[in-house]
Design a protein around this motif. Structure first.
Motif, PDB file in Angstrom:
ATOM      1  N   ARG A 159       0.832  -1.209   0.000  1.00  0.00           N
ATOM      2  CA  ARG A 159       0.000   0.000   0.000  1.00  0.00           C
ATOM      3  C   ARG A 159       0.867   1.259   0.000  1.00  0.00           C
ATOM      4  NH1 ARG A 159      -3.261  -1.391   4.030  1.00  0.00           N
ATOM      5  NH2 ARG A 159      -1.922  -0.488   5.634  1.00  0.00           N
ATOM      6  N   ASN A 160       1.883   1.287   0.818  1.00  0.00           N
ATOM      7  CA  ASN A 160       2.746   2.466   0.884  1.00  0.00           C
ATOM      8  C   ASN A 160       3.564   2.653  -0.386  1.00  0.00           C
ATOM      9  OD1 ASN A 160       1.915   3.287   3.427  1.00  0.00           O
ATOM     10  ND2 ASN A 160       3.405   2.003   4.479  1.00  0.00           N
ATOM     11  N   ARG A 161       3.999   1.541  -0.998  1.00  0.00           N
ATOM     12  CA  ARG A 161       4.720   1.645  -2.259  1.00  0.00           C
ATOM     13  C   ARG A 161       3.819   2.247  -3.335  1.00  0.00           C
ATOM     14  NH1 ARG A 161       8.215  -3.856  -3.380  1.00  0.00           N
ATOM     15  NH2 ARG A 161       9.561  -3.752  -1.548  1.00  0.00           N
ATOM     16  N   GLN A 162       2.577   1.779  -3.390  1.00  0.00           N
ATOM     17  CA  GLN A 162       1.651   2.286  -4.403  1.00  0.00           C
ATOM     18  C   GLN A 162       1.382   3.774  -4.199  1.00  0.00           C
ATOM     19  OE1 GLN A 162      -1.442  -0.608  -3.731  1.00  0.00           O
ATOM     20  NE2 GLN A 162      -0.906  -1.768  -5.545  1.00  0.00           N
ATOM     21  N   LYS A 163       1.268   4.189  -2.951  1.00  0.00           N
ATOM     22  CA  LYS A 163       1.087   5.622  -2.682  1.00  0.00           C
ATOM     23  C   LYS A 163       2.299   6.416  -3.158  1.00  0.00           C
ATOM     24  CE  LYS A 163      -2.029   5.161   1.273  1.00  0.00           C
ATOM     25  NZ  LYS A 163      -2.209   5.388   2.725  1.00  0.00           N
ATOM     26  N   HIS A 164       3.471   5.834  -2.973  1.00  0.00           N
ATOM     27  CA  HIS A 164       4.677   6.530  -3.425  1.00  0.00           C
ATOM     28  C   HIS A 164       4.703   6.620  -4.946  1.00  0.00           C
ATOM     29  CE1 HIS A 164       8.620   8.173  -2.328  1.00  0.00           C
ATOM     30  NE2 HIS A 164       9.019   7.702  -3.491  1.00  0.00           N
ATOM     31  N   TYR A 165       4.284   5.565  -5.635  1.00  0.00           N
ATOM     32  CA  TYR A 165       4.203   5.602  -7.092  1.00  0.00           C
ATOM     33  C   TYR A 165       3.247   6.704  -7.538  1.00  0.00           C
ATOM     34  CZ  TYR A 165       6.251   0.875  -6.908  1.00  0.00           C
ATOM     35  OH  TYR A 165       7.058  -0.199  -6.666  1.00  0.00           O
ATOM     36  N   LEU A 166       2.082   6.764  -6.892  1.00  0.00           N
ATOM     37  CA  LEU A 166       1.091   7.772  -7.270  1.00  0.00           C
ATOM     38  C   LEU A 166       1.645   9.182  -7.054  1.00  0.00           C
ATOM     39  CD1 LEU A 166      -2.171   6.180  -5.799  1.00  0.00           C
ATOM     40  CD2 LEU A 166      -1.356   6.123  -8.160  1.00  0.00           C
ATOM     41  N   LYS A 167       2.374   9.358  -5.963  1.00  0.00           N
ATOM     42  CA  LYS A 167       2.983  10.658  -5.689  1.00  0.00           C
ATOM     43  C   LYS A 167       3.964  11.028  -6.797  1.00  0.00           C
ATOM     44  CE  LYS A 167       5.773  12.985  -2.119  1.00  0.00           C
ATOM     45  NZ  LYS A 167       7.071  13.063  -2.798  1.00  0.00           N
ATOM     46  N   SER A 201      -7.155  -8.445   1.868  1.00  0.00           N
ATOM     47  CA  SER A 201      -6.027  -7.571   1.526  1.00  0.00           C
ATOM     48  C   SER A 201      -6.384  -6.666   0.352  1.00  0.00           C
ATOM     49  CB  SER A 201      -4.794  -8.412   1.172  1.00  0.00           C
ATOM     50  OG  SER A 201      -4.323  -9.116   2.304  1.00  0.00           O
ATOM     51  N   ARG A 202      -7.037  -7.242  -0.651  1.00  0.00           N
ATOM     52  CA  ARG A 202      -7.472  -6.457  -1.815  1.00  0.00           C
ATOM     53  C   ARG A 202      -8.390  -5.310  -1.390  1.00  0.00           C
ATOM     54  NH1 ARG A 202     -11.937  -6.164  -5.145  1.00  0.00           N
ATOM     55  NH2 ARG A 202     -13.054  -7.601  -3.764  1.00  0.00           N
ATOM     56  N   GLU A 203      -9.347  -5.610  -0.521  1.00  0.00           N
ATOM     57  CA  GLU A 203     -10.286  -4.582  -0.070  1.00  0.00           C
ATOM     58  C   GLU A 203      -9.583  -3.493   0.733  1.00  0.00           C
ATOM     59  OE1 GLU A 203     -13.206  -6.800   2.048  1.00  0.00           O
ATOM     60  OE2 GLU A 203     -14.268  -7.469   0.239  1.00  0.00           O
ATOM     61  N   ARG A 204      -8.620  -3.891   1.571  1.00  0.00           N
ATOM     62  CA  ARG A 204      -7.877  -2.910   2.381  1.00  0.00           C
ATOM     63  C   ARG A 204      -7.060  -1.977   1.485  1.00  0.00           C
ATOM     64  NH1 ARG A 204      -4.416  -6.160   6.524  1.00  0.00           N
ATOM     65  NH2 ARG A 204      -3.676  -4.050   7.021  1.00  0.00           N
ATOM     66  N   ILE A 205      -6.416  -2.560   0.470  1.00  0.00           N
ATOM     67  CA  ILE A 205      -5.613  -1.740  -0.431  1.00  0.00           C
ATOM     68  C   ILE A 205      -6.500  -0.790  -1.226  1.00  0.00           C
ATOM     69  CG2 ILE A 205      -4.154  -1.819  -2.494  1.00  0.00           C
ATOM     70  CD1 ILE A 205      -2.988  -4.445  -1.360  1.00  0.00           C
ATOM     71  N   ASN A 206      -7.602  -1.310  -1.748  1.00  0.00           N
ATOM     72  CA  ASN A 206      -8.526  -0.460  -2.504  1.00  0.00           C
ATOM     73  C   ASN A 206      -9.044   0.698  -1.655  1.00  0.00           C
ATOM     74  OD1 ASN A 206      -8.557  -1.641  -5.088  1.00  0.00           O
ATOM     75  ND2 ASN A 206     -10.015  -3.204  -4.455  1.00  0.00           N
ATOM     76  N   SER A 207      -9.432   0.398  -0.424  1.00  0.00           N
ATOM     77  CA  SER A 207      -9.970   1.437   0.459  1.00  0.00           C
ATOM     78  C   SER A 207      -8.923   2.503   0.765  1.00  0.00           C
ATOM     79  CB  SER A 207     -10.462   0.790   1.757  1.00  0.00           C
ATOM     80  OG  SER A 207     -10.904   1.766   2.669  1.00  0.00           O
ATOM     81  N   SER A 208      -7.708   2.056   1.085  1.00  0.00           N
ATOM     82  CA  SER A 208      -6.639   2.994   1.431  1.00  0.00           C
ATOM     83  C   SER A 208      -6.229   3.857   0.238  1.00  0.00           C
ATOM     84  CB  SER A 208      -5.430   2.234   1.958  1.00  0.00           C
ATOM     85  OG  SER A 208      -4.373   3.108   2.253  1.00  0.00           O
ATOM     86  N   LEU A 209      -6.032   3.231  -0.922  1.00  0.00           N
ATOM     87  CA  LEU A 209      -5.596   3.975  -2.103  1.00  0.00           C
ATOM     88  C   LEU A 209      -6.693   4.901  -2.616  1.00  0.00           C
ATOM     89  CD1 LEU A 209      -2.795   3.809  -3.513  1.00  0.00           C
ATOM     90  CD2 LEU A 209      -3.239   1.977  -1.895  1.00  0.00           C
ATOM     91  N   ALA A 210      -7.948   4.461  -2.510  1.00  0.00           N
ATOM     92  CA  ALA A 210      -9.060   5.328  -2.923  1.00  0.00           C
ATOM     93  C   ALA A 210      -9.111   6.579  -2.049  1.00  0.00           C
ATOM     94  CB  ALA A 210     -10.376   4.565  -2.844  1.00  0.00           C
ATOM     95  N   SER A 211      -8.989   6.393  -0.737  1.00  0.00           N
ATOM     96  CA  SER A 211      -9.005   7.544   0.182  1.00  0.00           C
ATOM     97  C   SER A 211      -7.845   8.481  -0.105  1.00  0.00           C
ATOM     98  CB  SER A 211      -8.939   7.057   1.635  1.00  0.00           C
ATOM     99  OG  SER A 211     -10.060   6.270   1.959  1.00  0.00           O
TER     100      SER A 211
END
Length: 272
Positions: A159-167, A201-211
Motif C-alpha cells: 500500500r505504501n509503495r503504491q502511494k509513493h508511485y502515485l505521488k 487484503s485487496r479490499e484494504r488496499i482499494n480502500s486505502s488507495l481510494a481515500s
C-alpha cells in the motif's frame, strides 16, 4: 531533515513524549490534521512509512510527525550564524535520490537488501515509462495496478509503495487528475490459496488507495457488477471473460464521462 534519525527514534522509543505544534499537543490532532502538519514541515512521509513497513494510522503518524518536529526544534535551538552555502545543483529536487540513499543506509535492519534492490529500479522504470509514453499531460490517468503483487508483499508495504508511485506520477504529470481503478476480485491468487485472506487484503488496499487519491483531488472507480464467479472470471481464476471485459470497459467509460460532467469522487457512487 534526517529520515534515518526519525526511523531509528520510531523503532527505539515505544512510548515517546509527543511534541506540540502551534501550541497544541499532537495527541489531540486528528489523522487529517497530522497529514497537514507533515506537509507544512515538509517531511517525506510516504518514504518513512515505506522504510518502517507500517500503516498510515493516526497512532503511527502521530509518532513520526512528533519525531520530525523534535528534530526540527533541536536544529533551531542549535542553529548558529554561518555564511550562506552554495546550493549543490546535483542534489536539488532529487527526492528519488534521497530515497535511494536512505533505503541503502537502512537496508541492514529496516528492509532487506533484496527489497531495496527491487524497489528503486521500479521507481526508476516507472518514471522512464511515464516520460516515454505520455508526451502531453492528459486530463485523466486511470491507474489499474497491484493485483499480481497481493500475497507476495506485505499489505502495508504494498500500500505504501503504491502511494509513493502515485505521488511520483503526480509530480511528473502536474496537470493530470489521477483515477484509482479498483483491484478486481479473483477466484485464485498467485501467492496464496487462502482466497478470503487475499480478498481482505485487496479490499484494504482499494480502500486505502481510494481515500489517498481522493484527498489528492483524484477519483475512484469501483466495479460492483463484477463478482468472483465463472460468469465474469475465466477458468484461470484471474482474467476476465468477455462479459467481464465489457463491464470493466463500460464502467471506465461511464466513470470518465461522469468525472467530466459532475465530478463525483467515486463511480458508481452507490454502495454495492
Amino acid at each position: 531533515m534526517d529520515l534515518l534519525k526519525i526511523i531509528k527514534r520510531y523503532r527505539s522509543d515505544i512510548d515517546p513524549k509527543l511534541q506540540q505544534f502551534d501550541g497544541k499537543c499532537l495527541s489531540t490532532f486528528s489523522r487529517e490534521d497530522l497529514l497537514q502538519v507533515a506537509t507544512k514541515i515538509k517531511i517525506q512521509l510516504n518514504d518513512i512509512l515505506v522504510l518502517l513497513d507500517v500503516d498510515d494510522t493516526r497512532e503511527n503518524l502521530c509518532k513520526v510527525v512528533s519525531f520530525a518536529l523534535e528534530q526540527e526544534y533541536a536544529l533551531k535551538e542549535d542553529k548558529v550564524e554561518e555564511p550562506p552555502k552554495k546550493k549543490n545543483k546535483t542534489t536539488e529536487n532529487k527526492s528519488s535520490g534521497l530515497l535511494r540513499r536512505d533505503i541503502e543506509r537502512a537496508s541492514g535492519g529496516l528492509i532487506t537488501n533484496e527489497e531495496c534492490a527491487e524497489f528503486i529500479p521500479l521507481l526508476d522504470d516507472m518514471e522512464k515509462e511515464v516520460s516515454a509514453r505520455i508526451s502531453k499531460n492528459p486530463n485523466y490517468l486511470v491507474i489499474h495496478i497491484g493485483g499480481n503483487d497481493i500475497g507476495e508483499i506485505k499489505t502495508g508495504v504494498l500500500r505504501n509503495r503504491q502511494k509513493h508511485y502515485l505521488k511520483k506520477v503526480t509530480e511528473l504529470l502536474l496537470n493530470t487528475t489521477l483515477v484509482w481503478s479498483q483491484i478486481l476480485p479473483r477466484l485464485t491468487w498467485r501467492y496464496s490459496a487462502d482466497t478470503d485472506a487475499m480478498d481482505r487484503s485487496r479490499e484494504r488496499i482499494n480502500s486505502s488507495l481510494a481515500s489517498y487519491i481522493i484527498r489528492q483531488g483524484g477519483h475512484y472507480i469501483r466495479y460492483p457488477d463484477i463478482s468472483p464467479n465463472s460468469t465474469f472470471i475465466c477458468q484461470d481464476g484471474v482474467h476476465l471473460t468477455d462479459i467481464g471485459k465489457n463491464i470493466f470497459l463500460n464502467t471506465i467509460q461511464g466513470a470518465l464521462e461522469a468525472f467530466l460532467v459532475y465530478s463525483p469522487h467515486t463511480f458508481p457512487d452507490c454502495k454495492s
